[in-house]
Enzyme design. Structure first.
Site, PDB file in Angstrom:
ATOM      1  N   PHE A  91       0.845  -1.199   0.000  1.00 56.62           N
ATOM      2  CA  PHE A  91       0.000   0.000   0.000  1.00 56.62           C
ATOM      3  C   PHE A  91       0.879   1.245   0.000  1.00 56.62           C
ATOM      4  CE2 PHE A  91      -2.712   3.197   2.122  1.00 56.62           C
ATOM      5  CZ  PHE A  91      -3.762   3.187   1.228  1.00 56.62           C
ATOM      6  N   PHE A  92       1.995   1.172   0.739  1.00 54.84           N
ATOM      7  CA  PHE A  92       3.026   2.194   0.689  1.00 54.84           C
ATOM      8  C   PHE A  92       4.281   1.592   0.058  1.00 54.84           C
ATOM      9  CE2 PHE A  92       0.555   3.303   4.608  1.00 54.84           C
ATOM     10  CZ  PHE A  92      -0.101   4.379   4.042  1.00 54.84           C
ATOM     11  N   GLU A 147     -13.521  13.081   2.770  1.00 55.85           N
ATOM     12  CA  GLU A 147     -13.247  12.304   3.973  1.00 55.85           C
ATOM     13  C   GLU A 147     -14.180  12.682   5.114  1.00 55.85           C
ATOM     14  OE1 GLU A 147     -11.330   9.770   4.538  1.00 55.85           O
ATOM     15  OE2 GLU A 147     -10.350   9.661   2.589  1.00 55.85           O
ATOM     16  N   GLU A 150     -12.509  -0.522   2.695  1.00 53.39           N
ATOM     17  CA  GLU A 150     -11.209  -0.144   3.248  1.00 53.39           C
ATOM     18  C   GLU A 150     -11.069  -0.614   4.696  1.00 53.39           C
ATOM     19  OE1 GLU A 150     -10.626   4.050   2.655  1.00 53.39           O
ATOM     20  OE2 GLU A 150     -11.007   3.918   0.493  1.00 53.39           O
ATOM     21  N   GLU A 207     -12.662   0.198   7.343  1.00 52.14           N
ATOM     22  CA  GLU A 207     -12.688   1.296   8.303  1.00 52.14           C
ATOM     23  C   GLU A 207     -13.805   1.079   9.325  1.00 52.14           C
ATOM     24  OE1 GLU A 207     -10.890   5.053   5.791  1.00 52.14           O
ATOM     25  OE2 GLU A 207     -13.051   4.752   5.783  1.00 52.14           O
TER      26      GLU A 207
END
Length: 208
Positions: A28-29, A112, A162, A164
């Site tokens: 992801f990174f 967001e 995601e 969340e």
């Protein structure tokens, strides 16, 4: 050597020679080993050096403030980087998110806020932009204060795909300040935005 920083930095990106960017990990990174050399304050160039850099998307943080009710809207969620925190890995923070291609920071702030807090921003005020850890990460964060009507805000939100799981809290300003002074708001976005709000709160409320 005289201090001339008031006239602007002495060096810029042209004073760094990037020899190679080596990818160590891509998920992801991204983690890169950067091979470079740079100009020195006393003249000449450094030897070739290596630095590991965590490559991320730039990010946005939004402190949501209800001027009429003197209330702050914050979100609570599990943070993987704080799993060993002595109090809790669940952190209370401003709304935040990553900037995707084609988006402006203001676009992300509004998107967001809707995804994480279930509300819409009225006025959006840009505060600061900063690097959280420029020695190890290329991420640049833009901070905002978003003025909202906090009536009816609450519950659990987030984007399911995601993973969340985000709980929304509407807190009186005084309670938020108590949490800050007790060390419970221990992340940069919270500290920077709330110190800004402490300075500007009276003028925001005078506009009612």
């Amino acid at each position: 050597m005289a201090d001339c920083f008031g006239e602007g930095p002495r060096f810029d990106s042209k004073d760094v020679e990037r020899l190679e960017d080596e990818c160590l990990y891509q998920g992801f990174f991204r983690l890169e080993k950067r091979h470079l050399r740079h100009r020195l304050f006393e003249g000449g160039w450094s030897e070739k050096i290596q630095r590991e850099v965590h490559v991320r998307h730039d990010a946005v943080g939004v402190l949501l403030y209800d001027v009429e009710r003197d209330a702050v809207v914050m979100v609570e969620q599990l943070r993987a980087g704080a799993l060993s925190d002595p109090v809790s890995p669940w952190k209370l923070e401003p709304v935040a998110g990553l900037i995707e291609e084609g988006e402006t920071p203001a676009d992300v702030a509004r998107r967001e806020t809707l995804e994480e807090a279930g509300c819409e921003i009225g006025e959006l005020i840009e505060l600061h932009a900063y690097y959280p850890s420029p020695g190890a990460c290329d991420e640049r964060v833009t901070l905002f204060c978003g003025l909202v009507d906090s009536r009816g805000i609450g519950g659990v939100h987030g984007v399911e795909t995601e993973h969340e799981d985000i709980k929304v809290h509407v807190l009186p300003y005084g309670r938020v300040w108590e949490l800050l002074e007790a060390g419970r708001l221990d992340n940069a976005m919270s500290l920077i935005t709330l110190y800004w709000l402490a300075r500007e709160r009276a003028s925001l409320r005078a506009r009612r």
